[in-house]
Design an enzyme around this catalytic site. Structure first.
Site, mmCIF file in Angstrom:
data_model
loop_
_atom_site.group_PDB
_atom_site.id
_atom_site.type_symbol
_atom_site.label_atom_id
_atom_site.label_comp_id
_atom_site.label_asym_id
_atom_site.label_seq_id
_atom_site.Cartn_x
_atom_site.Cartn_y
_atom_site.Cartn_z
ATOM 1 N N ASP A 101 0.366 2.620 4.907
ATOM 2 C CA ASP A 101 1.463 2.903 5.840
ATOM 3 C C ASP A 101 1.684 4.408 5.892
ATOM 4 O OD1 ASP A 101 2.377 2.976 3.194
ATOM 5 O OD2 ASP A 101 4.413 2.404 3.723
ATOM 6 N N ASP A 131 -1.417 12.115 4.072
ATOM 7 C CA ASP A 131 -0.591 11.093 3.407
ATOM 8 C C ASP A 131 -0.570 9.815 4.242
ATOM 9 O OD1 ASP A 131 1.267 9.879 1.700
ATOM 10 O OD2 ASP A 131 2.956 10.727 2.799
ATOM 11 N N GLU A 165 4.327 1.718 0.827
ATOM 12 C CA GLU A 165 4.675 2.780 -0.114
ATOM 13 C C GLU A 165 5.781 3.680 0.422
ATOM 14 O OE1 GLU A 165 4.396 6.766 -2.066
ATOM 15 O OE2 GLU A 165 4.182 6.250 0.050
ATOM 16 N N GLU A 166 5.889 3.793 1.746
ATOM 17 C CA GLU A 166 6.780 4.779 2.351
ATOM 18 C C GLU A 166 8.224 4.306 2.527
ATOM 19 O OE1 GLU A 166 6.137 7.691 2.548
ATOM 20 O OE2 GLU A 166 4.057 8.120 3.111
ATOM 21 N N HIS A 411 4.345 14.723 5.120
ATOM 22 C CA HIS A 411 5.507 14.239 5.889
ATOM 23 C C HIS A 411 5.927 15.228 6.977
ATOM 24 C CE1 HIS A 411 7.144 11.062 2.811
ATOM 25 N NE2 HIS A 411 5.827 11.010 2.952
#
Length: 440
Positions: A101, A131, A165-166, A411
């Site tokens: 994700d 990421d 995970e996010e 991010h």
């Protein structure tokens, strides 16, 4: 087996295959943005490309060496476990944390389309390149190479690609579910490399997070008659100042922070301010300050939460002693039997930080591999947070972390990674496997 012979067996990163796979993954990034309830990722879109790449080398479809398990706890959101079996039972190395994700991206704010891979020289650009879809592609290519070349390894090599995970609002569908079901238990027998950091160096420490909201209640009144109001904004600001002074007294820089190279000690600070609205000449009846504590892993999160609550209780009980702002500023109106009040709340469960084991074989192997490939090894720590890894450490896994994207684009808008960095990451993986082959 020395590094050069292992490199000859496993090979170097096939750049064409890697970029081709990454292009497919970034093309799915729009659909794996994780920001519920508006955006719920469909990680199986990523898993499909991983499986399409590796199934030709699997034990079930082609009689190959790879053992592949696609595990889903909720529709459309699976995890993938891939194992290249070694010859020595219990001897193992794993590459985990490559999550499928991504965080959200607004195309209007980017200089290029975030949801398709574009190439600018060495730069591979798009949401997820750093990421963490770049790492998904990288570890997939490692496992593909093992499946193709079939080196005779004593160690089993395991890759785990995870969902969710996010965002921490949903639990039990990613690596936490795999651990609960015992599907990763065998990974406790060797180093577990969490591949989701950046800048090609071991990340040996992360911070814990406590999100808090301090709500102040006063008395609404006309700002021209401030002596008849209890100003919750002033109350919140002065209370927060007092809480911060106490926090830094109770949780000062820890001696181990220097050993781990933390960029900052533990901090408590405001990040948001809210109030109910109203005209500028009106003192509101309430206001809230929100923020977080970033805690180095040498302090206990429960102790901090308890202390924050105690601070607020003490300030409430002795609110007349709190600093005020000017001759008309007050937090008690005795004639009306009114007192301002404070309440602290915690919207999410605290996320714990981690300090990697600097005495473990896994850490020393990673450091040597990094020095040999990158040219230097400078482990670092940040009070930024990585979810899930402390829980793995507490369960008995030797967790070490590294990554080959760029921290500056993590991010961020206009995210990218460097192909040359990913090539070095692959070589680090090969060196790790080689070194562990020499262990008895």
């Amino acid at each position: 087996m020395d590094s050069s012979s292992s490199k000859g067996l496993i090979g170097t990163l096939n750049k064409e295959n890697f970029v081709s796979l990454l292009k497919k993954l970034i093309g799915e990034s729009k659909y794996v943005q994780n920001n519920p309830p508006e955006l719920v990722p469909e990680e199986n879109r990523i898993a499909k490309h991983v499986l399409d790449t590796l199934l030709p080398y699997s034990t079930t479809t082609k009689g190959g060496p790879l053992v592949i398990n696609h595990v889903s706890y909720t529709p459309g959101r699976g995890n993938v476990i891939v194992e290249y079996p070694g010859t020595v039972p219990g001897k193992i190395v794993s590459f985990v944390g490559c999550h499928m994700d991504v965080v959200t991206a607004n195309p209007d704010e980017w200089d290029f389309d975030p949801f398709s891979l574009t190439i600018d020289g060495d730069k591979l650009r798009g949401r997820g390149t750093t990421d963490c879809l770049g790492h998904v592609a990288l570890v997939t290519e490692l496992m593909r190479s093992l499946g193709e070349t079939k080196p005779n390894l004593k160690s089993s090599v395991v890759a785990v690609f995870i969902a969710n995970e996010e965002n921490s609002s949903v639990v039990g569908i990613g690596v936490d579910g795999l651990v609960k079901d015992g599907l990763l238990d065998k990974l406790k027998h060797g180093p577990l490399y969490w591949i989701d950091t950046a800048d090609k160096q071991p990340c040996i420490g992360t911070g814990g997070v406590i999100s808090w909201q301090l709500r102040a209640t006063g008395k609404l009144f006309h700002s021209g008659l401030a002596h008849k109001a209890i100003n919750p904004l002033e109350l919140a600001m002065e209370a927060l100042k007092e809480m911060q002074l106490r926090f830094y007294r109770d949780f000062p820089p820890h001696p181990k922070e220097q050993i781990y190279g933390f960029a900052t000690p533990s901090t408590m600070k405001p990040t948001q301010w809210t109030y109910p609205g109203g005209s500028v000449n009106q003192i509101p009846f309430e206001g809230s300050i929100s923020g977080d504590v970033r805690l180095t892993p040498f302090y206990d999160m429960k102790d901090v939460v308890k202390k924050l609550q105690e601070y607020v209780e003490d300030i409430n009980a002795n609110i007349e002693n709190l600093d005020s702002r000017g001759p008309a500023s007050k937090y008690i109106l005795p004639d009306e039997n009114l007192r301002g009040s404070l309440e602290i709340s915690f919207d999410e469960a605290p996320m714990m930080g981690v300090a990697c084991d600097l005495d473990s074989r896994g850490f020393h192997v990673l450091c040597k591999a990094t020095k040999d490939v990158v040219g230097y090894c400078k482990p670092y720590s940040i009070t930024g947070s990585l979810p899930l890894i402390r829980e793995l450490q507490d369960e008995g896994f030797d967790v070490q972390t590294s990554g080959y994207g760029l921290l500056a684009t993590y991010h961020a808008k206009n995210e990218y990674c460097l192909l040359s960095d990913m090539c070095q990451g692959y070589e680090v993986f090969v060196s790790i496997i080689s070194q562990l082959e020499d262990d008895q």
